[in-house]
Motif scaffolding. Structure first.
Motif, PDB file in Angstrom:
ATOM      1  N   GLY A  73       0.205   1.042  41.015  1.00  0.00           N
ATOM      2  CA  GLY A  73      -0.389   1.511  39.772  1.00  0.00           C
ATOM      3  C   GLY A  73       0.316   1.024  38.524  1.00  0.00           C
ATOM      4  O   GLY A  73      -0.148   1.275  37.401  1.00  0.00           O
ATOM      5  N   ASN A  74       1.446   0.343  38.683  1.00  0.00           N
ATOM      6  CA  ASN A  74       2.198  -0.258  37.583  1.00  0.00           C
ATOM      7  C   ASN A  74       2.725   0.784  36.597  1.00  0.00           C
ATOM      8  O   ASN A  74       2.886   0.501  35.406  1.00  0.00           O
ATOM      9  N   GLU A  75       3.014   1.998  37.090  1.00  0.00           N
ATOM     10  CA  GLU A  75       3.544   3.044  36.219  1.00  0.00           C
ATOM     11  C   GLU A  75       5.038   3.262  36.417  1.00  0.00           C
ATOM     12  O   GLU A  75       5.724   3.681  35.481  1.00  0.00           O
ATOM     13  N   TRP A  76       5.568   3.014  37.597  1.00  0.00           N
ATOM     14  CA  TRP A  76       6.975   3.209  37.868  1.00  0.00           C
ATOM     15  C   TRP A  76       7.478   2.172  38.861  1.00  0.00           C
ATOM     16  O   TRP A  76       6.686   1.473  39.507  1.00  0.00           O
ATOM     17  N   PHE A  77       8.776   2.072  38.956  1.00  0.00           N
ATOM     18  CA  PHE A  77       9.382   1.165  39.929  1.00  0.00           C
ATOM     19  C   PHE A  77      10.579   1.852  40.564  1.00  0.00           C
ATOM     20  O   PHE A  77      11.141   2.817  40.016  1.00  0.00           O
ATOM     21  N   ILE A 112      22.439 -11.892  40.834  1.00  0.00           N
ATOM     22  CA  ILE A 112      21.093 -11.313  40.866  1.00  0.00           C
ATOM     23  C   ILE A 112      20.692 -11.210  42.328  1.00  0.00           C
ATOM     24  O   ILE A 112      20.610 -12.214  43.033  1.00  0.00           O
ATOM     25  N   PHE A 113      20.442  -9.991  42.784  1.00  0.00           N
ATOM     26  CA  PHE A 113      20.149  -9.748  44.193  1.00  0.00           C
ATOM     27  C   PHE A 113      18.649  -9.669  44.489  1.00  0.00           C
ATOM     28  O   PHE A 113      18.228  -9.941  45.612  1.00  0.00           O
ATOM     29  N   ALA A 114      17.853  -9.263  43.515  1.00  0.00           N
ATOM     30  CA  ALA A 114      16.406  -9.134  43.741  1.00  0.00           C
ATOM     31  C   ALA A 114      15.694  -9.285  42.410  1.00  0.00           C
ATOM     32  O   ALA A 114      16.232  -8.941  41.351  1.00  0.00           O
ATOM     33  N   CYS A 115      14.482  -9.815  42.448  1.00  0.00           N
ATOM     34  CA  CYS A 115      13.657  -9.908  41.249  1.00  0.00           C
ATOM     35  C   CYS A 115      12.196  -9.808  41.660  1.00  0.00           C
ATOM     36  O   CYS A 115      11.812 -10.218  42.758  1.00  0.00           O
ATOM     37  N   THR A 116      11.403  -9.245  40.775  1.00  0.00           N
ATOM     38  CA  THR A 116       9.972  -9.121  41.028  1.00  0.00           C
ATOM     39  C   THR A 116       9.248  -8.954  39.705  1.00  0.00           C
ATOM     40  O   THR A 116       9.816  -8.458  38.719  1.00  0.00           O
ATOM     41  N   PHE A 117       8.002  -9.399  39.673  1.00  0.00           N
ATOM     42  CA  PHE A 117       7.143  -9.168  38.519  1.00  0.00           C
ATOM     43  C   PHE A 117       6.410  -7.842  38.697  1.00  0.00           C
ATOM     44  O   PHE A 117       6.182  -7.381  39.833  1.00  0.00           O
ATOM     45  N   ASP A 118       6.025  -7.233  37.581  1.00  0.00           N
ATOM     46  CA  ASP A 118       5.168  -6.052  37.683  1.00  0.00           C
ATOM     47  C   ASP A 118       3.751  -6.491  38.042  1.00  0.00           C
ATOM     48  O   ASP A 118       3.459  -7.692  38.175  1.00  0.00           O
ATOM     49  N   GLN A 119       2.853  -5.541  38.200  1.00  0.00           N
ATOM     50  CA  GLN A 119       1.509  -5.866  38.680  1.00  0.00           C
ATOM     51  C   GLN A 119       0.713  -6.704  37.689  1.00  0.00           C
ATOM     52  O   GLN A 119      -0.205  -7.419  38.080  1.00  0.00           O
ATOM     53  N   SER A 120       1.052  -6.636  36.415  1.00  0.00           N
ATOM     54  CA  SER A 120       0.343  -7.451  35.419  1.00  0.00           C
ATOM     55  C   SER A 120       0.932  -8.844  35.284  1.00  0.00           C
ATOM     56  O   SER A 120       0.313  -9.728  34.690  1.00  0.00           O
ATOM     57  N   GLY A 121       2.122  -9.064  35.799  1.00  0.00           N
ATOM     58  CA  GLY A 121       2.770 -10.358  35.694  1.00  0.00           C
ATOM     59  C   GLY A 121       3.400 -10.631  34.346  1.00  0.00           C
ATOM     60  O   GLY A 121       3.875 -11.736  34.096  1.00  0.00           O
ATOM     61  N   SER A 122       3.434  -9.632  33.461  1.00  0.00           N
ATOM     62  CA  SER A 122       3.962  -9.833  32.113  1.00  0.00           C
ATOM     63  C   SER A 122       5.407  -9.390  31.967  1.00  0.00           C
ATOM     64  O   SER A 122       6.045  -9.678  30.943  1.00  0.00           O
ATOM     65  N   ARG A 123       5.946  -8.677  32.961  1.00  0.00           N
ATOM     66  CA  ARG A 123       7.334  -8.233  32.904  1.00  0.00           C
ATOM     67  C   ARG A 123       8.044  -8.613  34.191  1.00  0.00           C
ATOM     68  O   ARG A 123       7.476  -8.496  35.282  1.00  0.00           O
ATOM     69  N   LEU A 124       9.277  -9.058  34.035  1.00  0.00           N
ATOM     70  CA  LEU A 124      10.097  -9.461  35.170  1.00  0.00           C
ATOM     71  C   LEU A 124      11.272  -8.495  35.293  1.00  0.00           C
ATOM     72  O   LEU A 124      11.985  -8.246  34.317  1.00  0.00           O
ATOM     73  N   LEU A 125      11.471  -7.952  36.485  1.00  0.00           N
ATOM     74  CA  LEU A 125      12.558  -7.019  36.742  1.00  0.00           C
ATOM     75  C   LEU A 125      13.570  -7.681  37.668  1.00  0.00           C
ATOM     76  O   LEU A 125      13.194  -8.274  38.688  1.00  0.00           O
TER      77      LEU A 125
END
Length: 471
Positions: free
Chosen positions: A172-176, A422-435
């Motif tokens: 749902g792209n509300e939390w991680f 950096i151990f892990a990275c992923t984009f959010d569901q919209s692809g506009s933010r990188l964590l």
């Protein structure tokens, strides 16, 4: 009776002599060379090579004779002589029984004394054949990479007391959610970066997280050999999956079937039934730690990358290896499936490689990230991100392999420079933010620079350095 002993040189000489005599006999039994057969072979090669275009030579010669043009320079005389030799070589085919059953190539009827067709449709085909023969073949060109805006750091989320080892964004792209070496799973609000919940239950570092898109479940795995299923409606563990013999480093959910796949230090990937907790398959074959696992709905449904420098594509029904890819020379810690194309990528210290499903055909190398690549991320805009053990983020254009940005995130105050991994990275569901989950105990969130344009950040593109390399 004494056995006579010979020196090593004598034995070697005798072995060489036997080998020489044996092969000499084979060579002596070959039939003697036949000049007629060699001549026929050369004639066949000449006809296959020059037959389809000989009518063009004849038409050109007739056209020149009609206009009264004469060739005076020696180069033209030489080329005309070559054409005459080719015609004379081809004319020797006429009348031979050996080629009576062979159909002449299209457009070469005048060479074989066959009258040309008079039908208009056939004449059009003949003209098209001539034009196709005269058209030069275009050389392949490397496509220019698509322009992507650069990424910049805009938020740092802190709260863990140890290295942050994994991160996952809910559908749902509300939390991680993040997992850390402090044995705690934390759930954060994606918009504000505030802590919502902490889940305790693991007794060692949490190494992998996966959030289901069909049930309110969060799955976690860790170095305590445990795989847990958390019910997010009650915020407690409802199932545990026992079977791994050592730490579990990777976890993935199948997108359409209620199964999960885990991999760890016992060199084995295990397929679990989500509800019954049954170990459906133990995917054995790797000889070292399974560091990355990926699942998709179409074949191959399961992929694993290991520290034994191989990638295995698995037949999920049979529980056996379908393909083993041995192109990498160093341990593989990251696998990533393309969200749209039927392709995937693998990351290792030697190279990032792109592959094509289902057989794992090699596409191209993405060289340059000279570090241990711990993670890969991908969004729908064909931006590929690789995170290194030295704290570097490299951004690539997927189609061309062009590295358009290199980023070094600063470590947080109180941390040492060696904690820049950096151990892990992923984009959010919209692809506009990188964590990114990092060794300085924080989660960093990046977004695109809204003020950037092609004029302020042009593409420094050099085709010669983008040539695809084999393996």
């Amino acid at each position: 009776m004494e056995v006579q002993k010979h020196s090593v040189h004598t034995l070697v000489f005798r072995s060489l002599k036997r080998t020489h005599d044996m092969f000499l006999v084979d060579q002596a039994n070959l039939p003697p060379p036949n000049e007629d057969s060699d001549k026929i072979k050369m004639m066949m090669k000449a006809r296959d090579e020059y037959g389809p275009v000989m009518h063009l030579v004849k038409n050109k010669q007739d056209h020149d004779d009609h206009n009264g043009s004469h060739f005076s320079d020696s180069k033209t005389d030489e080329s005309a002589g070559d054409r005459f030799e080719h015609r004379s070589a081809l004319s020797e085919f006429e009348g031979r029984e050996l080629y009576e059953t062979d159909a002449p190539p299209p457009g070469t009827e005048d060479i074989y004394n066959i009258p040309a067709p008079a039908a208009p449709s056939q004449a059009v085909v003949l003209a098209g054949t001539q034009q196709q023969a005269l058209t030069a073949r275009r050389t392949p060109s490397i496509p220019k990479p698509q322009w992507h805006p650069p990424w910049k750091l805009y938020r740092v989320v802190s709260g863990h007391l140890g290295w942050v080892r994994c991160v996952a964004v809910e559908p749902g792209n509300e939390w991680f959610a993040t997992g850390s070496n402090d044995r705690i799973i934390k759930i954060w609000d994606l918009a504000s970066g505030k802590l919502k919940l902490s889940l305790t239950g693991h007794i060692s570092a949490v190494r992998g997280l996966a959030i289901s898109s069909r049930q309110p479940y969060l799955f976690s795995c860790g170095e305590d050999k445990q795989v847990k299923c958390w019910d997010l409606e009650y915020n407690k563990v409802i199932r545990q999956y026992h079977g791994h013999l050592s730490g579990v480093y990777a976890i993935a959910l199948h997108p359409t079937i209620d199964i999960l796949v885990t991999g760890g230090r016992d060199s084995c990937a295990r397929v679990w039934d989500m509800r019954t907790k049954a170990n459906i398959h133990s995917l054995a074959g790797h000889t070292n730690t399974v560091a990355s696992v990926q699942c998709q709905a179409i074949e191959p449904q399961v992929m694993t990358g290991s520290h034994d420098c191989t990638i295995r594509l698995w037949d999920l029904v049979a529980g056996k290896t379908r393909v083993t890819l041995t192109h990498h020379k160093k341990s593989i810690r990251a696998l990533l499936i393309h969200p749209k194309l039927h392709m995937f990528a693998s990351g290792a210290p030697d190279n990032i490689k792109q592959w094509k499903c289902p057989d794992g055909n090699f596409i191209q190398n993405l060289p340059g990230h000279s570090a241990i690549v711990n993670c890969l991320g991908m969004n729908a805009d064909n931006v590929l991100v690789s995170g290194g053990d030295n704290g570097t983020l490299y951004f690539w254009d997927w189609k061309t392999g062009y590295n358009f940005q290199r980023l070094q995130a600063p470590v947080q105050p109180g941390s040492i420079d060696s904690e820049a991994g950096i151990f892990a990275c992923t984009f959010d569901q919209s692809g506009s933010r990188l964590l990114s989950a990092e060794a300085d105990k924080t989660v960093k969130i990046f977004k695109e620079d809204e003020n950037a344009s092609e004029e302020t950040h042009p593409i420094n593109w050099k085709p010669e350095i983008l040539k695809r390399k084999r393996f």
